[in-house]
Design a protein around this motif. Structure first.
Motif, short mmCIF file in Angstrom:
data_model
loop_
_atom_site.label_atom_id
_atom_site.label_comp_id
_atom_site.label_asym_id
_atom_site.label_seq_id
_atom_site.Cartn_x
_atom_site.Cartn_y
_atom_site.Cartn_z
N TYR A 21 3.19 -7.04 11.29
CA TYR A 21 2.37 -7.82 10.37
C TYR A 21 2.23 -9.30 10.75
O TYR A 21 1.24 -9.92 10.39
CB TYR A 21 2.92 -7.71 8.95
CG TYR A 21 2.63 -6.35 8.35
CD1 TYR A 21 1.38 -6.05 7.83
CD2 TYR A 21 3.60 -5.36 8.34
CE1 TYR A 21 1.11 -4.81 7.29
CE2 TYR A 21 3.34 -4.10 7.80
CZ TYR A 21 2.09 -3.84 7.27
OH TYR A 21 1.81 -2.60 6.75
N SER A 39 -5.88 -12.02 7.13
CA SER A 39 -5.28 -10.98 6.30
C SER A 39 -3.92 -11.37 5.71
O SER A 39 -3.26 -10.54 5.10
CB SER A 39 -5.13 -9.69 7.11
OG SER A 39 -4.25 -9.91 8.20
N GLU A 43 -0.01 -11.38 -1.18
CA GLU A 43 0.51 -10.05 -1.50
C GLU A 43 1.08 -9.33 -0.29
O GLU A 43 1.66 -8.26 -0.42
CB GLU A 43 -0.60 -9.19 -2.13
CG GLU A 43 -0.99 -9.61 -3.53
CD GLU A 43 -1.85 -10.88 -3.57
OE1 GLU A 43 -2.59 -11.14 -2.59
OE2 GLU A 43 -1.76 -11.62 -4.55
N LEU A 44 0.93 -9.90 0.89
CA LEU A 44 1.42 -9.25 2.11
C LEU A 44 2.91 -8.90 2.04
O LEU A 44 3.29 -7.78 2.41
CB LEU A 44 1.11 -10.11 3.34
CG LEU A 44 1.49 -9.50 4.69
CD1 LEU A 44 0.77 -8.17 4.93
CD2 LEU A 44 1.18 -10.48 5.81
N LEU A 46 4.61 -7.99 -0.47
CA LEU A 46 4.75 -6.81 -1.33
C LEU A 46 4.31 -5.54 -0.59
O LEU A 46 4.91 -4.48 -0.75
CB LEU A 46 3.92 -6.98 -2.60
CG LEU A 46 4.30 -8.16 -3.48
CD1 LEU A 46 3.38 -8.26 -4.69
CD2 LEU A 46 5.75 -8.07 -3.92
N GLN A 47 3.29 -5.66 0.24
CA GLN A 47 2.83 -4.53 1.05
C GLN A 47 3.92 -4.14 2.05
O GLN A 47 4.22 -2.96 2.23
CB GLN A 47 1.55 -4.93 1.78
CG GLN A 47 0.99 -3.87 2.68
CD GLN A 47 -0.25 -4.36 3.43
OE1 GLN A 47 -0.85 -5.37 3.08
NE2 GLN A 47 -0.61 -3.65 4.48
N ILE A 48 4.51 -5.12 2.70
CA ILE A 48 5.57 -4.86 3.67
C ILE A 48 6.80 -4.29 2.97
O ILE A 48 7.44 -3.35 3.45
CB ILE A 48 5.91 -6.14 4.46
CG1 ILE A 48 4.68 -6.59 5.26
CG2 ILE A 48 7.12 -5.92 5.37
CD1 ILE A 48 4.81 -7.98 5.86
N GLU A 49 7.11 -4.83 1.80
CA GLU A 49 8.23 -4.33 1.00
C GLU A 49 8.03 -2.86 0.67
O GLU A 49 8.96 -2.06 0.79
CB GLU A 49 8.35 -5.14 -0.30
CG GLU A 49 9.34 -4.58 -1.28
CD GLU A 49 9.24 -5.24 -2.64
OE1 GLU A 49 9.29 -4.49 -3.64
OE2 GLU A 49 9.12 -6.47 -2.71
N ALA A 50 6.82 -2.48 0.28
CA ALA A 50 6.53 -1.08 -0.07
C ALA A 50 6.72 -0.17 1.15
O ALA A 50 7.27 0.94 1.03
CB ALA A 50 5.12 -0.96 -0.62
N GLU A 51 6.29 -0.64 2.30
CA GLU A 51 6.45 0.16 3.52
C GLU A 51 7.93 0.31 3.88
O GLU A 51 8.39 1.39 4.27
CB GLU A 51 5.68 -0.50 4.67
CG GLU A 51 5.49 0.40 5.85
CD GLU A 51 4.52 -0.16 6.88
OE1 GLU A 51 4.72 0.15 8.07
OE2 GLU A 51 3.58 -0.88 6.51
N THR A 127 9.27 -13.03 3.64
CA THR A 127 9.29 -11.58 3.88
C THR A 127 10.59 -11.19 4.58
O THR A 127 11.22 -10.18 4.23
CB THR A 127 8.07 -11.16 4.72
OG1 THR A 127 6.88 -11.58 4.05
CG2 THR A 127 8.05 -9.67 4.94
#
Length: 155
Positions: A21, A39, A43-44, A46-51, A127
Motif C-alpha cells: 500500500y 489513493s 480510510e486507507l 482501515l482498509q489495511i487493518e481489515a486485510e 498504519t
C-alpha cells in the motif's frame, strides 16, 4: 508453529501490506514528487487493518490453542485504534487538509509534494503502529499470556 514462528509470519504479513500500500515513499518523494494524495485516503489504514484482520482470522483457525479451536478470533480493533493517541489522528487530519489543498503558489512552483509526502509518511506510521498492536493482541490470544508493554518498545 511455535510463538516465534507465528510472530514472524505476522510481522512478514505486516511488511507485505505496508509495501503493497505504501511502496517506497522515500523514493517516491525524491523522484516522482507527487502533487496529489492519489489513493492515500484517510480510510486507507482501515482498509489495511481489515486485510490484516482477515489474515489473522485464517491464521487463528489453524493455530488457535486446542481449548479455543473452532471459536472466533476476538481482537479489539476499535480499542486498539483509540490507544494510538488522538494527537496522531489530528495530525493526519491536518496533514490531509494541507496535502489536499493546492494553493496557486504551490501549483505554479509544484511544491505541494512536500505536504503530500508528509501526509503519506504520517499515514504509514499510523498504519504501522496499528498493525503492530493488532499483532501483539493476536499473540496474546494465541499464547493466552499478556504481553508486557516492553514488547512494543522493542519494535
Amino acid at each position: 508453529m511455535n510463538k516465534e514462528q507465528i510472530e514472524k509470519v505476522c510481522a512478514d504479513k505486516e511488511q507485505e501490506l505496508l509495501r503493497k500500500y505504501f511502496g517506497n515513499l522515500v523514493k517516491e518523494a525524491a523522484i516522482e514528487r507527487p502533487e496529489t494524495i492519489g489513493s492515500y485516503t484517510k480510510e486507507l489504514p482501515l482498509q489495511i487493518e481489515a486485510e490484516f484482520r482477515a489474515f489473522l482470522q485464517e491464521l487463528w483457525k489453524e493455530e488457535a490453542p486446542d481449548a479455543l479451536k473452532g471459536t472466533e478470533l476476538v481482537l479489539e480493533e476499535k480499542r486498539l485504534r483509540e490507544l494510538i493517541t488522538e494527537d496522531d489522528r489530528e495530525s493526519i487530519e491536518v496533514a490531509f487538509e494541507d496535502a489536499s489543498r493546492r494553493t496557486l503558489l504551490e501549483r505554479i512552483t509544484k511544491t505541494n509534494h512536500k505536504d503530500v509526502t508528509y501526509y503519506k509518511s504520517l499515514l504509514e506510521a499510523y498504519t504501522r503502529d496499528l498493525l503492530l498492536v493488532m499483532r501483539h493482541d493476536f499473540l496474546e490470544e494465541i499464547t493466552g499470556k499478556h504481553i508486557e508493554g516492553k514488547a512494543f518498545q522493542d519494535e
